[in-house]
Design an enzyme around this catalytic site. Structure first.
Site, PDB file in Angstrom:
ATOM      1  N   GLU A   1     -43.453   4.994  44.319  1.00 35.58           N
ATOM      2  CA  GLU A   1     -42.466   5.385  45.322  1.00 35.58           C
ATOM      3  C   GLU A   1     -41.266   6.048  44.640  1.00 35.58           C
ATOM      4  OE1 GLU A   1     -39.902   3.127  48.856  1.00 35.58           O
ATOM      5  OE2 GLU A   1     -40.618   1.985  47.129  1.00 35.58           O
TER       6      GLU A   1
ATOM      7  N   LYS B   1     -41.262   6.776  55.722  1.00 36.71           N
ATOM      8  CA  LYS B   1     -41.258   5.308  55.642  1.00 36.71           C
ATOM      9  C   LYS B   1     -40.571   4.676  56.851  1.00 36.71           C
ATOM     10  CE  LYS B   1     -39.926   1.636  52.371  1.00 36.71           C
ATOM     11  NZ  LYS B   1     -39.183   1.367  51.105  1.00 36.71           N
TER      12      LYS B   1
ATOM     13  N   CYS C   1     -44.398   0.653  50.107  1.00 38.28           N
ATOM     14  CA  CYS C   1     -43.658  -0.487  49.562  1.00 38.28           C
ATOM     15  C   CYS C   1     -43.414  -1.596  50.585  1.00 38.28           C
ATOM     16  CB  CYS C   1     -42.351   0.015  48.939  1.00 38.28           C
ATOM     17  SG  CYS C   1     -41.605  -1.154  47.752  1.00 38.28           S
TER      18      CYS C   1
END
Length: 270
Positions: free
Chosen positions: A40, A109, A146
């Site tokens: 990431e 995200k 994540c």
């Protein structure tokens, strides 16, 4: 399909990171990999400067992603990872997938890391659309990033939508029990959805690395420690079929999957 996990220490300079990824891409191809998954926030990172990804953010047609596209085209390799894109004075944490030079998917995200005394939302704007399913050869991949791994409804939505495997670039922050959280949740998301889970961690004084691939029955088939490395694993469709035959959780579930937001096709990238 062979995949490679490029566990790396992201530097504070995008050109240095692009050079490091170029080395990983060459090694991945030498190992016979079709897909290279990166961590990431790969444009720039500094464990002592949480605002650096915002300041270093580039548009998806900027030099960093263009460099990834060149590497992908040159090696005939699919590449996945997240980059920060400027937006509203902050940044969007965009998971991009590139194949043979083409940007084939983008996922912004959804779940920002506002936990354990961190506030990702100080620097990043959240997405609001369910990730796309991306097909590379005969495998369908769902995209996560994540902190998303802590939200099982997202992984379930992707599995129900047809994902064979979930790609999870990460920069997992160190802390008490945090390595256990990472391993347990990556394994849980794989087993409860009978998918492969590919988690790739960034390494720093702040982040743990610990990349791993877990198969649809919870077996860890590749794992890294805390140093830069290239891991290689094979995804086997027969393993998915065997898992779903003996453990038909997707078929046996009695409740529908909540709608998490608008779904964007992998063709609608920008």
């Amino acid at each position: 399909m062979k995949i490679a996990l490029g566990q790396m220490r992201v530097a504070d300079d995008w050109q240095q990171n692009l050079a490091s990824i170029g080395d990983l891409a060459g090694r991945a191809v030498d190992e016979g990999a079709r897909l290279l998954v990166l961590p990431e926030g790969i444009i720039a990172r500094d464990p002592d400067d949480p605002d650096l990804p915002r300041r270093a953010a580039q548009p998806v047609d900027g030099p960093f992603v263009s460099g990834l596209r060149d590497l992908s085209e040159r090696h005939g390799l699919a590449i996945a990872g997240t980059v920060h894109v400027p937006d509203q004075g902050k940044a969007i944490n965009a998971h991009v997938v590139i194949d043979r030079g083409d940007l084939i998917a983008r996922y912004d995200k959804l779940h920002l890391y506002d936990a354990f005394a961190s506030l990702e939302s100080d620097h990043v704007v959240p997405g609001d659309e369910v990730p796309p399913i991306v097909r590379i050869d005969d495998f369908a991949f769902g995209l996560m990033t994540c902190y998303d791994v802590r939200f099982p409804e997202l992984a379930r939505a992707l599995a129900v939508a047809g994902a064979d495997a979930l790609l999870l670039p990460a920069a997992w922050v160190r802390g008490p029990l945090k390595e256990d959280h990472w391993r347990v949740m990556v394994t849980a998301r794989a087993v409860e959805n009978t998918v492969y889970l590919i988690g790739v961690g960034e390494i720093s004084a702040r982040n743990i690395g610990r990349s791993l691939v877990v198969d649809p029955l919870g077996v860890t088939i590749a794992a890294g420690a805390e140093q830069p490395t290239l891991l290689v694993a094979s995804l086997d469709r027969r393993r998915i079929e065997e898992a779903r035959s003996s453990l038909p959780v997707l078929q046996n579930r009695r409740f529908g999957t909540p709608v998490l937001g608008r779904h964007r096709s992998s063709e609608a990238v920008r």
